[in-house]
Scaffold this motif. Sequence first.
Motif, PDB file in Angstrom:
ATOM      1  N   GLY A  86      46.050  31.936  44.060  1.00 32.29           N
ATOM      2  CA  GLY A  86      45.004  32.939  44.084  1.00 32.29           C
ATOM      3  C   GLY A  86      44.866  33.618  42.733  1.00 32.29           C
ATOM      4  N   GLU A  87      43.813  34.432  42.612  1.00 31.56           N
ATOM      5  CA  GLU A  87      43.621  35.171  41.357  1.00 31.56           C
ATOM      6  C   GLU A  87      44.744  36.178  41.179  1.00 31.56           C
ATOM      7  OE1 GLU A  87      40.254  38.228  39.957  1.00 31.56           O
ATOM      8  OE2 GLU A  87      39.569  36.149  40.196  1.00 31.56           O
ATOM      9  N   THR A  92      42.806  38.356  46.169  1.00 33.88           N
ATOM     10  CA  THR A  92      42.561  37.097  46.877  1.00 33.88           C
ATOM     11  C   THR A  92      43.210  37.182  48.253  1.00 33.88           C
ATOM     12  OG1 THR A  92      42.518  35.818  44.821  1.00 33.88           O
ATOM     13  CG2 THR A  92      42.870  34.608  46.859  1.00 33.88           C
ATOM     14  N   ILE A 131      48.544  35.211  46.422  1.00 36.80           N
ATOM     15  CA  ILE A 131      47.616  35.330  47.548  1.00 36.80           C
ATOM     16  C   ILE A 131      48.121  36.401  48.511  1.00 36.80           C
ATOM     17  CG2 ILE A 131      46.569  34.134  49.524  1.00 36.80           C
ATOM     18  CD1 ILE A 131      46.797  31.533  47.991  1.00 36.80           C
TER      19      ILE A 131
END
Length: 531
Positions: A86-87, A92, A131
């Motif tokens: 994820g970012e 995210t 995440i």
Amino acid sequence: MALTKASYSMVTGAPTNVLDWIPAQYHAAIKNETSTVDVQQYIQAAMDSGAGELYFPMGYYVIKSPLYITAGAVGSTQRNDLTFVGENRTTTYLVAEDFTASPLINPVTGLGIMSMLINQSNNGKFTLKNIRFQGNVPLGHVMYSLENGADSQCLFSGLIENCWFSLSSTNNGIFFGGLQNYQISGNVFESAKACFRLAGAGCGDLNFVNNSVYSSFDSFIDATSIISATTKNLINVTNLNVYNHFRGPVFAGVNINRMNISNVNFQGTDGVDFGTLGLCDFTDCVDINIDNFNCYEDVLDDVIKLSGTSAKISNGFIGACNSGIYVSGNNPIDLTVTNVNISGAVTASFYHPSGNPGGVVDINDCRWANSGGYHWVDQSGAATYGVTFNGGVFLNAGFPNTSAGNRNFGFDTTGDVRFYNCLIGRTSTDAIANFYIEANGTGNLILTDCTFTTLAAPAGVGNEFAGAQLVKIAGGLGNRYRQYYASAAPTTGTWSVGDRVFNTVPSIGQPKGWLCTDAVGSGTWVSEGNL
């Protein structure tokens, strides 16, 4: 010449952007975190595309049924080293809503598996990074990987890194099943019903580093499952914060072989007790090492529970609790406790409530104080272990004014009990235990170079010892029953009842020594008989 920006999909070996697999009409709602559309089928398609890494840009990705890790299974097109990235864990989200169980059956419940991710691979490699997992998976998990379960094998060789797990409290743990050769680091676990329930074969070579558990229930690691009798091997936990915890113990295990736990801070929730709170509960485990820990909360129960386990426990603080160290069962233990301070135990600092455990217990450089009950008590059947105390301070049993029937130590073991260079007694008149040592065992009880405090046991001088067991004193017992050498009975100075003077010029017909029977003035001294 104008430059153009290449998408991830145009770069060989680059991550696959999961948005490339989700219809464009859903992107805006995903990015502004208002999406309610089920995107499970699109994420599954991206996983099955053969991509090695799926990148999840910031947004809200809703799934309503499980995602399947299948590398190595018949017909699978997945890579064997699949990674979700994820970012970051605050932007995210992978969200479970209105979740439907898998048709695969959980052998524990007999029902369909409830899990956001289900492993069906054969030792597949899988990694999670950056995440946040959120939503509601009733009686389910984020990840499920049960060795020898329904079409599922353990996950092998991966990372769970910098993630945030915050399911509703109806879950049944973040992970269930087998993990092998994994690094779990920098994660936050919130509202978890146990974080890692290790079950089945293939549980070992695990490293947990720099994790936090907040407002959760049950164990961070629960290795008590009886699904498989296979030993769990080589588990390391370093730098763990557990706070606002509702129910414990933090670590629970049966048949673990070599587990290291270090730098753990554990705190319960003030005034809220949804069940027992403790640091660990180990049965039939080998080589458990717990070092540098801090456990404090008014609702702590039995903090360290052991049965048939070899363990080294060092450099810790245990606050108000029912018991600091709790030993039971009939199997031998091999326990070394070093530099562990216990204060305010209600029942005992060391509590043996049942069974007949044998083995060896060594207590080194510990300070146990202000116990409402005992510092050590054997009950409900004699233990057979031997005990050695080295350089400890043991003060104020029966504090404050709880029961004169308490003792600093109550021994009932067939093994030998030895004290070396220890301070025993009380420093407060609010500590009202009648006896400092009540010895009802059958082994040797030996005190060498020890000291009783100047403040005597409440029932009066002479009540330091009770019980039928023979007490052997070597090298003197400071402040009580001291041994001196002189050519005559003392006529000056301050003495205690029980002090003894050996005659340094013995001859036939003369006293071999004198015993103090009254401490008033310079003392009343009675001959111990002539040679």
